[in-house]
Design a protein around this motif. Sequence first.
Motif, short mmCIF file in Angstrom:
data_model
loop_
_atom_site.label_atom_id
_atom_site.label_comp_id
_atom_site.label_asym_id
_atom_site.label_seq_id
_atom_site.Cartn_x
_atom_site.Cartn_y
_atom_site.Cartn_z
N ASN A 57 -15.51 22.50 45.40
CA ASN A 57 -15.26 21.06 45.38
C ASN A 57 -15.07 20.53 46.79
O ASN A 57 -14.74 21.27 47.71
N VAL A 58 -15.28 19.23 46.93
CA VAL A 58 -14.96 18.51 48.16
C VAL A 58 -14.12 17.29 47.77
O VAL A 58 -14.19 16.82 46.64
N THR A 59 -13.35 16.80 48.71
CA THR A 59 -12.56 15.59 48.50
C THR A 59 -12.89 14.58 49.58
O THR A 59 -12.86 14.91 50.77
N PHE A 60 -13.21 13.37 49.15
CA PHE A 60 -13.41 12.24 50.05
C PHE A 60 -12.15 11.38 50.01
O PHE A 60 -11.61 11.12 48.92
N VAL A 61 -11.69 10.93 51.17
CA VAL A 61 -10.62 9.94 51.25
C VAL A 61 -11.23 8.72 51.94
O VAL A 61 -11.75 8.81 53.05
N ILE A 62 -11.17 7.59 51.22
CA ILE A 62 -11.81 6.36 51.67
C ILE A 62 -10.77 5.26 51.67
O ILE A 62 -9.98 5.15 50.72
N ALA A 63 -10.76 4.43 52.69
CA ALA A 63 -9.89 3.26 52.73
C ALA A 63 -10.78 2.02 52.72
O ALA A 63 -11.78 1.96 53.44
N CYS A 64 -10.40 1.06 51.89
CA CYS A 64 -11.17 -0.19 51.85
C CYS A 64 -10.23 -1.33 51.48
O CYS A 64 -9.12 -1.11 51.00
N SER A 65 -10.71 -2.54 51.67
CA SER A 65 -9.92 -3.70 51.27
C SER A 65 -9.94 -3.83 49.75
O SER A 65 -10.82 -3.29 49.07
N GLU A 66 -8.96 -4.54 49.24
CA GLU A 66 -8.92 -4.76 47.79
C GLU A 66 -10.17 -5.52 47.32
O GLU A 66 -10.68 -5.26 46.24
N ASN A 67 -10.69 -6.40 48.16
CA ASN A 67 -11.89 -7.16 47.81
C ASN A 67 -13.12 -6.27 47.67
O ASN A 67 -14.05 -6.61 46.94
N HIS A 68 -13.15 -5.14 48.36
CA HIS A 68 -14.30 -4.24 48.34
C HIS A 68 -14.14 -3.11 47.33
O HIS A 68 -15.07 -2.35 47.06
N LEU A 69 -12.95 -2.99 46.74
CA LEU A 69 -12.63 -1.86 45.86
C LEU A 69 -13.60 -1.74 44.69
O LEU A 69 -14.12 -0.66 44.41
N GLN A 70 -13.85 -2.82 43.98
CA GLN A 70 -14.71 -2.75 42.80
C GLN A 70 -16.13 -2.30 43.16
O GLN A 70 -16.74 -1.52 42.43
N THR A 71 -16.63 -2.74 44.30
CA THR A 71 -17.96 -2.32 44.76
C THR A 71 -17.99 -0.81 44.99
O THR A 71 -18.95 -0.13 44.60
N VAL A 72 -16.96 -0.28 45.62
CA VAL A 72 -16.89 1.15 45.88
C VAL A 72 -16.82 1.92 44.56
O VAL A 72 -17.56 2.90 44.35
N ILE A 73 -15.97 1.48 43.66
CA ILE A 73 -15.81 2.18 42.38
C ILE A 73 -17.12 2.19 41.59
O ILE A 73 -17.49 3.21 41.03
N GLU A 74 -17.79 1.05 41.56
CA GLU A 74 -19.05 0.98 40.81
C GLU A 74 -20.14 1.85 41.46
O GLU A 74 -21.01 2.37 40.75
N ALA A 75 -20.09 2.05 42.76
CA ALA A 75 -21.05 2.94 43.42
C ALA A 75 -20.76 4.40 43.08
O ALA A 75 -21.69 5.21 42.97
N LEU A 76 -19.49 4.75 42.89
CA LEU A 76 -19.11 6.13 42.62
C LEU A 76 -19.11 6.49 41.14
O LEU A 76 -19.28 7.66 40.78
N ARG A 77 -18.92 5.51 40.27
CA ARG A 77 -18.79 5.77 38.83
C ARG A 77 -19.96 6.59 38.25
O ARG A 77 -19.72 7.51 37.46
N PRO A 78 -21.23 6.31 38.59
CA PRO A 78 -22.32 7.11 38.01
C PRO A 78 -22.21 8.60 38.34
O PRO A 78 -22.58 9.44 37.52
N ILE A 79 -21.72 8.93 39.52
CA ILE A 79 -21.54 10.34 39.89
C ILE A 79 -20.48 10.97 39.00
O ILE A 79 -20.66 12.08 38.48
N LEU A 80 -19.38 10.27 38.79
CA LEU A 80 -18.31 10.79 37.94
C LEU A 80 -18.79 10.94 36.50
O LEU A 80 -18.47 11.93 35.83
N LYS A 81 -19.54 9.97 36.00
CA LYS A 81 -20.03 10.05 34.62
C LYS A 81 -20.99 11.21 34.44
O LYS A 81 -20.98 11.89 33.42
N ARG A 82 -21.84 11.44 35.42
CA ARG A 82 -22.87 12.47 35.32
C ARG A 82 -22.31 13.87 35.55
O ARG A 82 -22.68 14.81 34.86
N TYR A 83 -21.44 14.02 36.55
CA TYR A 83 -21.04 15.36 36.98
C TYR A 83 -19.56 15.65 36.81
O TYR A 83 -19.13 16.77 37.04
N GLY A 84 -18.77 14.66 36.47
CA GLY A 84 -17.33 14.87 36.36
C GLY A 84 -16.67 14.74 37.73
O GLY A 84 -17.29 14.33 38.71
#
Length: 97
Positions: A57-84
């Motif tokens: 496994n690897v761990t990413f630590v990312i900091a972003c503004s609250e305004n950008h949070l949803q964009t980041v989550i939506e970019a990462l969600r397909p990876i989580l859905k596909r691979y866990g």
Amino acid sequence: MIGVKRIELVVEAIEKQEVISRLESINIRSFTLYQHVGGYGERGIPDAGAFGEKFENVTFVIACSENHLQTVIEALRPILKRYGGMCLVSDAKWILH
């Protein structure tokens, strides 16, 4: 200090480049990457030694503004859905220097 959202993403190492590509596509170019990460989850403790590094496994630590949070989550969600994996979001303070 400024308030930010701290995103911690744990995924299989073979997904590392896809995560980086998705972050770059939404202009996230700064993050911390921890490699050779282990833990205990739904599938027990992975035995990376049995199959080589590609099952670590690897761990990413990312900091972003609250305004950008949803964009980041939506970019990462397909990876989580596909691979866990695991994604945590928390409030943090960024120390400006």
